[in-house]
Design a protein around this motif. Structure first.
Motif, PDB file in Angstrom:
ATOM      1  N   ARG A  23       0.863  -1.183   0.000  1.00 26.95           N
ATOM      2  CA  ARG A  23       0.000   0.000   0.000  1.00 26.95           C
ATOM      3  C   ARG A  23       0.892   1.223   0.000  1.00 26.95           C
ATOM      4  O   ARG A  23       1.918   1.250   0.678  1.00 26.95           O
ATOM      5  N   ILE A  24       0.515   2.222  -0.755  1.00 27.99           N
ATOM      6  CA  ILE A  24       1.291   3.453  -0.744  1.00 27.99           C
ATOM      7  C   ILE A  24       0.482   4.560  -0.087  1.00 27.99           C
ATOM      8  O   ILE A  24      -0.753   4.572  -0.122  1.00 27.99           O
ATOM      9  N   ASN A  25       1.182   5.456   0.536  1.00 23.52           N
ATOM     10  CA  ASN A  25       0.603   6.631   1.168  1.00 23.52           C
ATOM     11  C   ASN A  25       1.164   7.848   0.450  1.00 23.52           C
ATOM     12  O   ASN A  25       2.371   8.070   0.444  1.00 23.52           O
ATOM     13  N   LEU A  26       0.290   8.598  -0.185  1.00 21.16           N
ATOM     14  CA  LEU A  26       0.696   9.805  -0.895  1.00 21.16           C
ATOM     15  C   LEU A  26       0.215  11.019  -0.114  1.00 21.16           C
ATOM     16  O   LEU A  26      -0.978  11.155   0.159  1.00 21.16           O
ATOM     17  N   THR A  27       1.121  11.901   0.244  1.00 22.57           N
ATOM     18  CA  THR A  27       0.783  13.146   0.915  1.00 22.57           C
ATOM     19  C   THR A  27       1.276  14.309   0.061  1.00 22.57           C
ATOM     20  O   THR A  27       2.439  14.348  -0.339  1.00 22.57           O
ATOM     21  N   VAL A  28       0.378  15.238  -0.223  1.00 21.35           N
ATOM     22  CA  VAL A  28       0.704  16.403  -1.037  1.00 21.35           C
ATOM     23  C   VAL A  28       0.407  17.659  -0.237  1.00 21.35           C
ATOM     24  O   VAL A  28      -0.675  17.796   0.349  1.00 21.35           O
ATOM     25  N   THR A  29       1.358  18.560  -0.186  1.00 18.41           N
ATOM     26  CA  THR A  29       1.158  19.857   0.465  1.00 18.41           C
ATOM     27  C   THR A  29       1.560  20.949  -0.499  1.00 18.41           C
ATOM     28  O   THR A  29       2.416  20.764  -1.367  1.00 18.41           O
ATOM     29  N   SER A  30       0.924  22.087  -0.348  1.00 19.66           N
ATOM     30  CA  SER A  30       1.284  23.236  -1.159  1.00 19.66           C
ATOM     31  C   SER A  30       0.822  24.504  -0.455  1.00 19.66           C
ATOM     32  O   SER A  30      -0.240  24.521   0.175  1.00 19.66           O
ATOM     33  N   ARG A  31       1.624  25.509  -0.546  1.00 17.30           N
ATOM     34  CA  ARG A  31       1.259  26.821  -0.036  1.00 17.30           C
ATOM     35  C   ARG A  31       1.280  27.800  -1.204  1.00 17.30           C
ATOM     36  O   ARG A  31       2.170  27.765  -2.040  1.00 17.30           O
ATOM     37  N   GLY A  32       0.298  28.666  -1.248  1.00 18.51           N
ATOM     38  CA  GLY A  32       0.177  29.578  -2.376  1.00 18.51           C
ATOM     39  C   GLY A  32      -0.889  29.087  -3.332  1.00 18.51           C
ATOM     40  O   GLY A  32      -1.549  28.069  -3.121  1.00 18.51           O
ATOM     41  N   ARG A  33      -1.101  29.801  -4.408  1.00 18.25           N
ATOM     42  CA  ARG A  33      -2.126  29.471  -5.385  1.00 18.25           C
ATOM     43  C   ARG A  33      -1.629  28.387  -6.329  1.00 18.25           C
ATOM     44  O   ARG A  33      -0.502  28.415  -6.813  1.00 18.25           O
ATOM     45  N   GLN A  34      -2.495  27.385  -6.581  1.00 18.82           N
ATOM     46  CA  GLN A  34      -2.166  26.336  -7.535  1.00 18.82           C
ATOM     47  C   GLN A  34      -3.339  26.132  -8.479  1.00 18.82           C
ATOM     48  O   GLN A  34      -4.478  26.468  -8.163  1.00 18.82           O
ATOM     49  N   PHE A  35      -3.036  25.595  -9.632  1.00 15.82           N
ATOM     50  CA  PHE A  35      -4.066  25.167 -10.573  1.00 15.82           C
ATOM     51  C   PHE A  35      -4.298  23.676 -10.358  1.00 15.82           C
ATOM     52  O   PHE A  35      -3.364  22.946 -10.051  1.00 15.82           O
TER      53      PHE A  35
END
Length: 542
Positions: free
Chosen positions: A28-40
């Motif tokens: 099983r994989i665990n994907l974590t995505v973070t971002s600060r600021g505006r994204q499309f």
């Protein structure tokens, strides 16, 4: 054990995966995505070498950025996990004076010994095979030629092809497209529309012979229709785009002759002539992102191999009559001669089967879409239903069958208001994904299990969007999400109600109400209908 194999700022991330020093049959994989600021909103694809193994997308951006985590079953790819691989995670991004956020994606794999489920011995990619250049291997249709060539082992006893296919740009909302002759009906008001009707068929060919069909699920990504629908609960399957399967075991006697054979994926819409006749367009708008995997199961008893059938008798019997089509269309003009409303419908019924000495694969499919644009194109509603049943049968004195029945209901209404100062959307939707499967040989890329399973999901609600030209935009939504499933003897039910970015009720006692998300999206506004609804996650960035 856990195995962290990389993090990515932007895309694509390229790393080297080494198998853990332990016995495992579950991944099983665990994907974590973070971002600060505006994204499309972006589409993301994960590869082991040239094999696509995970297709996902980003959460709906907020003024404060995003953080999200997804856990995915990956045991169906065990034959890849057992050997070193080049790992590519392609999360394209746009950075400019409006979209300023970069993504940080971390993948963690958990390996364990939990189950004794048969998985494919060999997995061959139907892809552009660009891993050597550290790039995404996805095809883009209709421009790319998707044909690949393989020699199939004589010891193969079963083979299944999984297909990943979703529309982007002009094809993201294919289910709302109109007949090609109507694409300019409201050019002076909302601009050009997209054509080839709202029907799409994904086709698999082996040596130029039609081998099976996929009628796609209408994915809606997090910016789709109206952004407020998708905070904090995303659209069905948007975090894990399901991969329908076509069992090609009936073709094994034909392709186990020690020679190379071609595998090709096509996507087509429909052409409707002035006299109402319907034909396959053999193309679509720009564009679809497409890959496939061929899962091959090796029989330990070589005497049972299909390769013993040779010559003309090795060619399967394919019964693929043309679909039964029915369409309607009515364009109404105002008293001043301008186009005021357009109503149209497409109904398609299709059966397909292929049979050889040991196996038979059959499909029964039904589709209907009723669309209506009024108020000079500023309001549109589509009511669509896709249903089907796929069955693989092992022939013999006592035939054994496995099947999956599915349906995809969808109703979406959106009304646009456009002035020199602002653009607004008022919308409502009701959609679902349902299937019931008997189980099968290995872990399915569609049901994510080899056991009998049942799934019912529904999403319904209303949302509003407002974008001020040269200023800010905001979106509000009220949605109810229902999940029911039964797999491996375990039942699951959950109902979640979200309002304006906050979970206000959740039947899961472990569920947490989310902190209120800022209503202000923090961007500079998008002043046209096409700028809002025709782009979605956008093009892959290689």
């Amino acid at each position: 054990m856990d195995h962290v194999f990389g993090a990515s700022y932007g895309a694509p991330f390229v790393g080297k995966y080494e198998p853990p020093n332990c016995d495992f049959d579950t991944v099983r994989i665990n994907l974590t995505v973070t971002s600060r600021g505006r994204q499309f909103d972006r589409l993301a694809l994960m590869y082991l070498g040239d094999n696509e193994v995970f297709r996902t997308s980003t959460a709906e951006p907020t003024a404060n950025g995003i953080v999200w985590t997804y856990v995915k079953e990956m045991s169906q790819y065990n034959s890849l996990w057992k050997s070193p691989q080049k790992l590519i995670f392609d999360l394209g991004n746009i950075i400019n004076d409006v979209y300023t956020g970069s993504f940080n994606a971390t993948l963690t794999a958990q390996f364990s010994a939990e189950q004794n489920v048969k998985t494919a011995d060999i997995i061959l990619p139907i892809s552009a095979k660009r891993a050597v250049s550290n790039s995404s291997s996805a095809f883009q249709l209709p421009t790319d030629n998707t044909t690949v060539m393989y020699e199939i082992p004589a010891a193969a006893s079963r083979a299944v092809v999984s297909i990943s296919a979703c529309g982007q740009s002009e094809e993201e909302f294919w289910w709302s497209n109109v007949f090609s002759e109507d694409t300019q009906d409201f050019e002076s008001t909302v601009g050009g529309l997209y054509g080839y009707t709202p029907f799409r068929e994904v086709q698999l060919y082996i040596d130029g012979i039609l081998a099976g069909l996929v009628w796609p699920f209408p994915i809606i990504f997090t910016g789709g229709v109206t952004p407020g629908f998708w905070r904090p609960v995303v659209g069905t399957d948007a975090f894990d785009l399901r991969q329908p399967e076509i069992d090609i075991s009936p073709f094994l006697p034909m392709v186990q002759d020690g020679k190379q054979h071609s595998f090709e994926i096509r996507v087509t819409g429909l052409n409707v002539s002035v006299d109402g006749s319907i034909t396959f367009a053999n193309t679509v708008g720009s564009y679809w992102v497409v890959t496939g995997n061929i899962f091959i199961y090796i029989d330990d008893d070589s005497s049972a191999s299909n390769a013993t059938v040779t010559g003309d008798n090795s060619r399967p019997t394919v019964d693929a009559p043309l679909p039964v089509f029915a369409v309607t269309r009515n364009l109404v003009q105002s008293k001043t001669g301008g186009n005021d409303s357009l109503s149209y419908s497409v109904v398609v019924e299709r059966v397909f089967s292929v049979t050889s000495s040991l196996y038979s694969w059959s499909q029964t499919l039904s589709f209907s879409n009723h669309g209506f644009l009024n108020e000079q194109g500023y309001s549109q509603v589509n009511r669509q239903l896709t249903t089907g049943k796929n069955t693989i049968t092992e022939l013999g004195d006592m035939p054994i069958s496995n099947s999956i029945a599915f349906q995809y209901p969808l109703v979406v209404n959106a009304t646009y208001g456009i002035t020199s100062n602002e653009t607004t959307i008022d919308s409502w939707m009701k959609r679902g994904l349902d299937f019931e499967a008997t189980g099968g040989l290995g872990i399915s890329t569609y049901t994510l299990t080899s056991e009998p399973s049942y799934l019912h999901t529904s999403q319904s609600g209303m949302a509003q969007y407002k974008s001020v030209t040269g200023g800010k935009s905001s979106s509000w939504g009220d949605t109810i999400n229902v999940f029911d499933s039964q797999t491996n003897g375990r039942s699951y039910h959950r109902s979640v109600h979200a309002v304006n970015g906050t979970v206000v009720s959740d039947t899961d006692p472990n569920g947490k109400t989310s902190a209120s998300s800022p209503q202000n999206r923090g961007d500079t506004g998008r002043g046209s209908v096409r700028a809002i609804i025709g782009k979605g996650p956008g093009a892959l960035v290689n």
